[in-house]
Design a protein around this motif. Structure first.
Motif, PDB file in Angstrom:
ATOM      1  N   LEU A  23       0.858  -1.183   0.000  1.00 53.72           N
ATOM      2  CA  LEU A  23       0.000   0.000   0.000  1.00 53.72           C
ATOM      3  C   LEU A  23       0.894   1.233   0.000  1.00 53.72           C
ATOM      4  N   VAL A  24       0.739   2.058  -1.015  1.00 53.39           N
ATOM      5  CA  VAL A  24       1.532   3.270  -1.148  1.00 53.39           C
ATOM      6  C   VAL A  24       0.627   4.471  -0.904  1.00 53.39           C
ATOM      7  N   ILE A  25       1.077   5.359  -0.018  1.00 51.36           N
ATOM      8  CA  ILE A  25       0.351   6.600   0.239  1.00 51.36           C
ATOM      9  C   ILE A  25       1.086   7.680  -0.544  1.00 51.36           C
ATOM     10  N   GLN A  52     -12.591 -13.351  -4.616  1.00 51.62           N
ATOM     11  CA  GLN A  52     -13.540 -13.066  -3.539  1.00 51.62           C
ATOM     12  C   GLN A  52     -13.079 -11.869  -2.715  1.00 51.62           C
ATOM     13  N   PHE A  53     -11.786 -11.802  -2.426  1.00 53.11           N
ATOM     14  CA  PHE A  53     -11.237 -10.673  -1.685  1.00 53.11           C
ATOM     15  C   PHE A  53     -11.494  -9.372  -2.439  1.00 53.11           C
ATOM     16  N   PHE A  54     -11.185  -9.355  -3.740  1.00 52.43           N
ATOM     17  CA  PHE A  54     -11.326  -8.110  -4.494  1.00 52.43           C
ATOM     18  C   PHE A  54     -12.776  -7.753  -4.789  1.00 52.43           C
ATOM     19  N   ASP A  55     -13.660  -8.728  -4.845  1.00 52.99           N
ATOM     20  CA  ASP A  55     -15.086  -8.402  -4.948  1.00 52.99           C
ATOM     21  C   ASP A  55     -15.516  -7.597  -3.722  1.00 52.99           C
ATOM     22  N   SER A  56     -15.130  -8.057  -2.551  1.00 49.12           N
ATOM     23  CA  SER A  56     -15.458  -7.352  -1.306  1.00 49.12           C
ATOM     24  C   SER A  56     -14.725  -6.019  -1.220  1.00 49.12           C
ATOM     25  N   PHE A  57     -13.442  -6.005  -1.575  1.00 50.43           N
ATOM     26  CA  PHE A  57     -12.642  -4.791  -1.519  1.00 50.43           C
ATOM     27  C   PHE A  57     -13.217  -3.707  -2.436  1.00 50.43           C
ATOM     28  N   ASP A  58     -13.587  -4.106  -3.647  1.00 50.60           N
ATOM     29  CA  ASP A  58     -14.180  -3.140  -4.583  1.00 50.60           C
ATOM     30  C   ASP A  58     -15.464  -2.550  -4.024  1.00 50.60           C
ATOM     31  N   ASP A  91      -8.503   3.205   6.053  1.00 44.53           N
ATOM     32  CA  ASP A  91      -9.651   2.387   5.634  1.00 44.53           C
ATOM     33  C   ASP A  91      -9.190   1.120   4.920  1.00 44.53           C
ATOM     34  N   VAL A  92      -8.207   1.261   4.033  1.00 44.52           N
ATOM     35  CA  VAL A  92      -7.688   0.106   3.292  1.00 44.52           C
ATOM     36  C   VAL A  92      -7.041  -0.890   4.255  1.00 44.52           C
ATOM     37  N   LEU A  93      -6.200  -0.390   5.164  1.00 46.97           N
ATOM     38  CA  LEU A  93      -5.542  -1.284   6.122  1.00 46.97           C
ATOM     39  C   LEU A  93      -6.553  -1.964   7.040  1.00 46.97           C
ATOM     40  N   ALA A  94      -7.569  -1.232   7.465  1.00 48.87           N
ATOM     41  CA  ALA A  94      -8.607  -1.821   8.316  1.00 48.87           C
ATOM     42  C   ALA A  94      -9.346  -2.925   7.565  1.00 48.87           C
ATOM     43  N   PHE A  95      -9.647  -2.682   6.282  1.00 51.74           N
ATOM     44  CA  PHE A  95     -10.321  -3.708   5.486  1.00 51.74           C
ATOM     45  C   PHE A  95      -9.441  -4.949   5.348  1.00 51.74           C
ATOM     46  N   ILE A  96      -8.173  -4.737   4.975  1.00 52.11           N
ATOM     47  CA  ILE A  96      -7.251  -5.862   4.769  1.00 52.11           C
ATOM     48  C   ILE A  96      -7.084  -6.663   6.062  1.00 52.11           C
ATOM     49  N   ASP A  97      -6.824  -5.957   7.165  1.00 43.35           N
ATOM     50  CA  ASP A  97      -6.619  -6.642   8.439  1.00 43.35           C
ATOM     51  C   ASP A  97      -7.889  -7.354   8.894  1.00 43.35           C
ATOM     52  N   GLY A  98      -9.037  -6.715   8.708  1.00 46.80           N
ATOM     53  CA  GLY A  98     -10.309  -7.342   9.070  1.00 46.80           C
ATOM     54  C   GLY A  98     -10.596  -8.569   8.221  1.00 46.80           C
ATOM     55  N   ALA A 100      -8.357 -10.464   6.710  1.00 40.91           N
ATOM     56  CA  ALA A 100      -7.406 -11.518   7.099  1.00 40.91           C
ATOM     57  C   ALA A 100      -7.844 -12.178   8.405  1.00 40.91           C
ATOM     58  N   ASP A 101      -8.272 -11.365   9.386  1.00 35.75           N
ATOM     59  CA  ASP A 101      -8.730 -11.914  10.668  1.00 35.75           C
ATOM     60  C   ASP A 101      -9.964 -12.787  10.475  1.00 35.75           C
ATOM     61  N   LYS A 102     -10.891 -12.326   9.632  1.00 37.72           N
ATOM     62  CA  LYS A 102     -12.119 -13.080   9.376  1.00 37.72           C
ATOM     63  C   LYS A 102     -11.785 -14.430   8.743  1.00 37.72           C
ATOM     64  N   ASN A 103     -10.859 -14.439   7.795  1.00 35.19           N
ATOM     65  CA  ASN A 103     -10.470 -15.694   7.148  1.00 35.19           C
ATOM     66  C   ASN A 103      -9.784 -16.640   8.114  1.00 35.19           C
ATOM     67  N   GLU A 104      -8.954 -16.103   9.014  1.00 37.16           N
ATOM     68  CA  GLU A 104      -8.302 -16.950  10.011  1.00 37.16           C
ATOM     69  C   GLU A 104      -9.333 -17.578  10.941  1.00 37.16           C
ATOM     70  N   GLU A 105     -10.340 -16.794  11.338  1.00 38.81           N
ATOM     71  CA  GLU A 105     -11.395 -17.338  12.197  1.00 38.81           C
ATOM     72  C   GLU A 105     -12.153 -18.438  11.474  1.00 38.81           C
ATOM     73  N   GLN A 106     -12.460 -18.227  10.186  1.00 36.54           N
ATOM     74  CA  GLN A 106     -13.171 -19.243   9.421  1.00 36.54           C
ATOM     75  C   GLN A 106     -12.326 -20.501   9.292  1.00 36.54           C
ATOM     76  N   ASP A 107     -11.030 -20.325   9.052  1.00 35.14           N
ATOM     77  CA  ASP A 107     -10.149 -21.489   8.957  1.00 35.14           C
ATOM     78  C   ASP A 107     -10.123 -22.252  10.276  1.00 35.14           C
ATOM     79  N   ASN A 108     -10.047 -21.517  11.394  1.00 34.21           N
ATOM     80  CA  ASN A 108     -10.057 -22.163  12.705  1.00 34.21           C
ATOM     81  C   ASN A 108     -11.375 -22.868  12.963  1.00 34.21           C
ATOM     82  N   ASP A 109     -12.494 -22.247  12.573  1.00 32.62           N
ATOM     83  CA  ASP A 109     -13.803 -22.877  12.732  1.00 32.62           C
ATOM     84  C   ASP A 109     -13.884 -24.160  11.918  1.00 32.62           C
ATOM     85  N   GLU A 110     -13.366 -24.122  10.686  1.00 30.32           N
ATOM     86  CA  GLU A 110     -13.379 -25.314   9.846  1.00 30.32           C
ATOM     87  C   GLU A 110     -12.522 -26.416  10.465  1.00 30.32           C
TER      88      GLU A 110
END
Length: 129
Positions: A23-25, A52-58, A91-98, A100-110
C-alpha cells in the motif's frame, strides 16, 4: 470464450505465493511524505480466493473512493494499491486486516468442525465395538 464464462482451471489454480499487498500513500502536495505499508494474507492462496477478496474490496473500499485509489493485481499474488490520503490508507488497512482476521477465524472454525467430526466418528466406532 465469452467474458461471462468461468474458467474452471483458473478458479482452482493456486497462486505462486500468498496474497501480498503493498500500500503506497502518495501525498500529492508533498512527495517527500510518501509512505508504504505491506500486508501478507496467508489465507489467500488461489485465484478464486483472490477474486472473492477483491469483490469485497471493490464494493466496500475501492468503488466508493474511486478517484482516490488505484490498484494493480499481479498473477503472482503481488498487489500494489496507491491511495492519496491518510484516511483512505487507514480504511484500506482496516479492510485488509479485518478480512485476514475473518479468514483466520473461518479457517479455525473449519478445523474445529473437522476435529468434532473426527471425534464423533471415533465415538461411533467405539460404540460399535
Amino acid at each position: 470464450m465469452s467474458d461471462t464464462e468461468i474458467n474452471p482451471i483458473l478458479d482452482q489454480e493456486d497462486l505462486d505465493n500468498p496474497l501480498r499487498i503493498i500500500l503506497v500513500i502518495d501525498h500529492p502536495e508533498n512527495k517527500e511524505m510518501n509512505e508504504m505499508e505491506e500486508r501478507l494474507i496467508d489465507s489467500i492462496q488461489s485465484f478464486k480466493q483472490m477474486d472473492q477478496f477483491f469483490d469485497s474490496f471493490d464494493e466496500m473500499v475501492a468503488v466508493p473512493n474511486e478517484s482516490h485509489i488505484k490498484y494493480e493485481v499481479g498473477s503472482d499474488g503481488l498487489v500494489v494499491i496507491i491511495v492519496d490520503n491518510l484516511k483512505l490508507r487507514d480504511d484500506v488497512l482496516a479492510f485488509i486486516d479485518g478480512y485476514a482476521d475473518k479468514n483466520e477465524e473461518q479457517d479455525n472454525d473449519e478445523e474445529d468442525d473437522d476435529d468434532e467430526e473426527e471425534e464423533t466418528s471415533s465415538k461411533k466406532k467405539t460404540k460399535k465395538n
